[in-house]
Write a protein that holds these residues in place. Structure first.
Motif, PDB file in Angstrom:
ATOM      1  N   ASN A 239      26.729  40.007  39.891  1.00 10.12           N
ATOM      2  CA  ASN A 239      27.913  39.676  40.699  1.00 10.12           C
ATOM      3  C   ASN A 239      28.838  38.776  39.900  1.00 10.12           C
ATOM      4  N   ILE A 240      30.110  38.850  40.225  1.00 11.00           N
ATOM      5  CA  ILE A 240      31.129  38.072  39.507  1.00 11.00           C
ATOM      6  C   ILE A 240      31.893  37.248  40.534  1.00 11.00           C
ATOM      7  N   ARG A 241      32.112  35.990  40.188  1.00  4.57           N
ATOM      8  CA  ARG A 241      32.898  35.114  41.073  1.00  4.57           C
ATOM      9  C   ARG A 241      34.344  35.066  40.565  1.00  4.57           C
ATOM     10  N   VAL A 242      35.283  35.396  41.454  1.00  3.99           N
ATOM     11  CA  VAL A 242      36.711  35.303  41.131  1.00  3.99           C
ATOM     12  C   VAL A 242      37.329  34.316  42.115  1.00  3.99           C
ATOM     13  N   GLU A 243      38.030  33.316  41.579  1.00  8.50           N
ATOM     14  CA  GLU A 243      38.636  32.318  42.478  1.00  8.50           C
ATOM     15  C   GLU A 243      40.118  32.114  42.142  1.00  8.50           C
TER      16      GLU A 243
ATOM     17  N   GLY B  73      34.418  55.763  35.542  1.00  5.07           N
ATOM     18  CA  GLY B  73      35.051  55.053  36.655  1.00  5.07           C
ATOM     19  C   GLY B  73      34.032  54.386  37.547  1.00  5.07           C
ATOM     20  N   GLN B  74      34.483  53.295  38.144  1.00  4.98           N
ATOM     21  CA  GLN B  74      33.630  52.529  39.030  1.00  4.98           C
ATOM     22  C   GLN B  74      34.147  52.753  40.448  1.00  4.98           C
ATOM     23  N   THR B  75      33.286  53.154  41.339  1.00  7.02           N
ATOM     24  CA  THR B  75      33.722  53.421  42.715  1.00  7.02           C
ATOM     25  C   THR B  75      33.963  52.096  43.430  1.00  7.02           C
ATOM     26  N   PRO B  76      35.204  51.828  43.830  1.00  7.07           N
ATOM     27  CA  PRO B  76      35.453  50.564  44.524  1.00  7.07           C
ATOM     28  C   PRO B  76      35.031  50.664  45.984  1.00  7.07           C
ATOM     29  N   VAL B  77      34.352  49.658  46.446  1.00  7.51           N
ATOM     30  CA  VAL B  77      33.960  49.603  47.856  1.00  7.51           C
ATOM     31  C   VAL B  77      34.643  48.378  48.449  1.00  7.51           C
ATOM     32  N   ARG B  78      35.178  48.544  49.653  1.00 10.17           N
ATOM     33  CA  ARG B  78      35.869  47.425  50.290  1.00 10.17           C
ATOM     34  C   ARG B  78      34.916  46.679  51.197  1.00 10.17           C
ATOM     35  N   ALA B  79      34.873  45.383  51.036  1.00  7.88           N
ATOM     36  CA  ALA B  79      34.014  44.581  51.900  1.00  7.88           C
ATOM     37  C   ALA B  79      34.753  43.295  52.243  1.00  7.88           C
ATOM     38  N   LEU B  80      34.242  42.574  53.206  1.00 10.05           N
ATOM     39  CA  LEU B  80      34.864  41.309  53.601  1.00 10.05           C
ATOM     40  C   LEU B  80      33.764  40.301  53.894  1.00 10.05           C
ATOM     41  N   GLY B  81      33.853  39.140  53.235  1.00  3.71           N
ATOM     42  CA  GLY B  81      32.893  38.080  53.537  1.00  3.71           C
ATOM     43  C   GLY B  81      33.479  37.179  54.611  1.00  3.71           C
TER      44      GLY B  81
ATOM     45  N   ARG C 218      26.510  50.544  31.836  1.00  3.62           N
ATOM     46  CA  ARG C 218      25.062  50.328  31.963  1.00  3.62           C
ATOM     47  C   ARG C 218      24.532  50.762  33.324  1.00  3.62           C
ATOM     48  N   GLY C 219      25.380  51.326  34.142  1.00  5.14           N
ATOM     49  CA  GLY C 219      24.868  51.890  35.401  1.00  5.14           C
ATOM     50  C   GLY C 219      25.457  51.323  36.678  1.00  5.14           C
ATOM     51  N   ALA C 220      26.336  50.321  36.576  1.00  9.93           N
ATOM     52  CA  ALA C 220      26.947  49.787  37.809  1.00  9.93           C
ATOM     53  C   ALA C 220      28.168  50.645  38.164  1.00  9.93           C
ATOM     54  N   GLY C 221      27.896  51.789  38.737  1.00  8.03           N
ATOM     55  CA  GLY C 221      28.975  52.727  39.073  1.00  8.03           C
ATOM     56  C   GLY C 221      29.738  52.326  40.318  1.00  8.03           C
ATOM     57  N   VAL C 222      29.280  51.289  40.999  1.00  4.99           N
ATOM     58  CA  VAL C 222      29.930  50.844  42.240  1.00  4.99           C
ATOM     59  C   VAL C 222      30.379  49.396  42.063  1.00  4.99           C
ATOM     60  N   ASN C 223      31.582  49.109  42.514  1.00  2.00           N
ATOM     61  CA  ASN C 223      32.078  47.734  42.499  1.00  2.00           C
ATOM     62  C   ASN C 223      32.488  47.361  43.920  1.00  2.00           C
ATOM     63  N   ALA C 224      31.675  46.533  44.562  1.00  2.96           N
ATOM     64  CA  ALA C 224      32.001  46.097  45.928  1.00  2.96           C
ATOM     65  C   ALA C 224      32.896  44.872  45.847  1.00  2.96           C
ATOM     66  N   MET C 225      34.131  45.053  46.257  1.00  8.26           N
ATOM     67  CA  MET C 225      35.110  43.959  46.217  1.00  8.26           C
ATOM     68  C   MET C 225      35.042  43.213  47.538  1.00  8.26           C
ATOM     69  N   MET C 226      34.612  41.966  47.486  1.00  8.97           N
ATOM     70  CA  MET C 226      34.293  41.239  48.716  1.00  8.97           C
ATOM     71  C   MET C 226      35.001  39.884  48.775  1.00  8.97           C
ATOM     72  N   PRO C 227      36.254  39.883  49.208  1.00  6.83           N
ATOM     73  CA  PRO C 227      36.920  38.589  49.359  1.00  6.83           C
ATOM     74  C   PRO C 227      36.358  37.819  50.551  1.00  6.83           C
ATOM     75  N   TYR C 228      36.234  36.514  50.375  1.00  5.88           N
ATOM     76  CA  TYR C 228      35.854  35.638  51.485  1.00  5.88           C
ATOM     77  C   TYR C 228      37.118  34.968  52.015  1.00  5.88           C
ATOM     78  N   ALA C 229      37.992  35.750  52.580  1.00  5.01           N
ATOM     79  CA  ALA C 229      39.224  35.252  53.210  1.00  5.01           C
ATOM     80  C   ALA C 229      39.782  36.442  53.971  1.00  5.01           C
ATOM     81  N   GLU C 230      39.935  36.243  55.249  1.00  6.67           N
ATOM     82  CA  GLU C 230      40.453  37.305  56.109  1.00  6.67           C
ATOM     83  C   GLU C 230      41.808  37.790  55.584  1.00  6.67           C
ATOM     84  N   SER C 231      42.588  36.863  55.038  1.00  6.68           N
ATOM     85  CA  SER C 231      43.936  37.209  54.584  1.00  6.68           C
ATOM     86  C   SER C 231      43.920  38.039  53.297  1.00  6.68           C
TER      87      SER C 231
ATOM     88  N   LEU D 298      27.899  46.393  41.183  1.00  7.68           N
ATOM     89  CA  LEU D 298      28.412  45.059  40.881  1.00  7.68           C
ATOM     90  C   LEU D 298      29.063  44.584  42.183  1.00  7.68           C
ATOM     91  N   VAL D 299      28.851  43.330  42.528  1.00  4.18           N
ATOM     92  CA  VAL D 299      29.556  42.776  43.689  1.00  4.18           C
ATOM     93  C   VAL D 299      30.532  41.725  43.170  1.00  4.18           C
TER      94      VAL D 299
END
Ligand SMILES: O=P(O)(O)OC[C@H]1O[C@H](O)[C@H](O)[C@@H](O)[C@@H]1O
Length: 428
Positions: free
Chosen positions: A356-360, A277-285, A242-255, A304-305
């Motif tokens: 956005n999707i929450r993964v825990e 394909g979805q372009t993965p982007v690396r991020a850090l919360g 549907r158009g979310a060609g980017v997936n920003a993967m943003m863990p909230y943990a330095e580790s 998508l975040v």
């Protein structure tokens, strides 16, 4: 692993609950194909069997003779390095772990100068046994050890495939060598002889990792609503369509910073095929809330975040202060603050209709990391099935590898001719 898709729905791009319900029939079919692939241990699918097929004792035995090294140096690249980096960053342990993946001479020189090579175990990893960066770096490391008066044959462990230059080298020097398991592509190999040796040297809980992975495997089922891994993979696929060609993967943990790096390879190499394909982007919360979040919330509606966090964190209280403006922080904890930042980001994205999707996971520990890595691998395999791409190959990467090899005189590769055809529009 827990996956909450609530904020993935009804945003822009727009994915609805009804669309997910409809997709679930295709998930059931895909799950059957995956189960068949696993039962036959087909290439790629075999990776999803690792929690049961990996021989943890053999891994431990292979490292047992290296008595208490201070440092482990993994020489490998891509899937032969990122899994190991993810594990030691997340789980810590008794050794300092460094990765030599890139062949930047400035970096390699500085790193080798900083290490006590006599106290270092070198783990050289290459599935193919032919990757130029890995083999070159290893030759440099080996020479540095010899120059430092260290017998490199006593300090080196190899993990590689059945054949190739690295296998020949291991045989010639009688080095301890582990096999990359059959049917397991590099980017799906974190829970194998590729990354577990360094975890073993660091004293990590390998059984815990495999138990976590197994727990996630046990949750794979014919419905995305019953399997966190499939929920994530299916929602990512549906959002991309549907158009979310980017997936920003943003863990909230330095580790988990390396986890985002590992995820980027998994997602990009597996799914980037046939203009899908979805372009993965690396991020850090929370760090990247203060840089990239502006774009995620207010930029093009092509994202998508994915927000990842542990449900439990170590307790570090924020000291009380008599400064009026800061009194709200006193008595809080750093973990409480980080979680507030997480939830605020999630809400701010949702308020702007950004999916956005929450993964825990419960904790950043062996069990949690086993769940997370396995869960993302299974999500990726499901996405590949739904998108009908060849998840376990990487022809575009191989093209570049052949061109580089041809340039260096390593064989006759027509891809190298393209280098001479470079277009130029130089501005000086
Ligand atoms: O393990 P190796 O054979 O050295 O490969 C290392 C990396 O090389 C290539 O670039 C592949 O595309 C990656 O998937 C792989 O992880």
């Amino acid at each position: 692993m827990y996956v909450d898709l609530g904020n993935a729905l009804n945003g822009q791009p727009r994915l609805t609950r009804e669309a997910l319900d409809r997709l679930d029939d295709r998930v059931a079919d895909a799950h059957e194909r995956i189960a068949r692939g696993r039962a036959d241990a087909d290439h790629g699918y075999a990776a999803l069997n690792l929690p049961d097929t990996v021989d943890a004792d053999a891994v431990r035995a292979a490292v047992a003779d290296f008595d208490d090294p201070e440092t482990v140096l993994t020489v490998g690249i891509g899937g032969s390095a990122l899994g190991a980096a993810t594990l030691t960053e997340a789980l810590g342990g008794d050794v300092d772990h460094y990765i030599l993946d890139n062949v930047d001479p400035a970096h390699v020189g500085t790193l080798l100068d900083s290490l006590s090579l006599a106290d270092t175990v070198v783990h050289v990893v290459s599935r193919s046994g032919t990757t130029a960066e890995t083999l070159s770096n290893f030759l440099v490391v080996r020479e540095a050890m010899t120059d430092a008066g260290v017998d490199w044959t006593e300090r080196t462990l190899v993990t590689t495939g059945e054949a190739g230059n690295l296998r020949s080298l291991a045989e010639r020097h009688d080095l301890p060598a582990l096999d990359v398991p059959a049917g397991v592509p590099g980017r799906f190999s974190a829970l194998s002889t590729v990354a577990l040796p360094v975890a073993a040297l660091a004293g990590a809980d390998i059984e815990g990792l495999l138990d976590g992975a197994r727990a996630e495997a046990d949750r794979l089922s014919g419905s995305l609503f019953e399997s966190p891994a499939y929920a994530y993979g299916a929602a990512c696929y549906a959002l991309e369509r549907r158009g979310a060609g980017v997936n920003a993967m943003m863990p909230y943990a330095e580790s988990l910073e390396y986890f985002a790096e590992w995820f980027a390879q998994l997602w990009a190499e597996s799914l980037g095929k046939d203009a899908v394909g979805q372009t993965p982007v690396r991020a850090l919360g929370a760090t990247d809330q203060h840089s990239q979040l502006q774009l995620y919330r207010a930029g093009p509606r092509d994202k998508l975040v994915t927000l990842v966090r542990p449900r439990e964190r170590p307790e570090v209280p924020i000291p009380e202060t008599d400064l009026d403006g800061l009194s709200y922080l006193g008595g809080e904890s750093l973990g409480g603050l980080l979680d507030a930042e997480f939830e605020a980001t999630e809400a701010s994205l949702a308020a702007a209709d950004c999916p956005n999707i929450r993964v825990e996971i419960d904790r950043v520990d062996a069990h949690g990391i086993g769940e997370l890595l396995y869960g993302m691998e299974a999500a990726c395999v499901l996405y590949g099935e739904l998108a009908n791409v060849s998840t376990f190959t990487q022809p575009a990467v191989e093209w570049g590898k052949r061109a580089a090899r041809g340039l260096l005189g390593g064989g006759d590769f027509p891809e190298a001719d393209a280098v001479g055809e470079k277009r130029e529009l130089l501005v000086e």
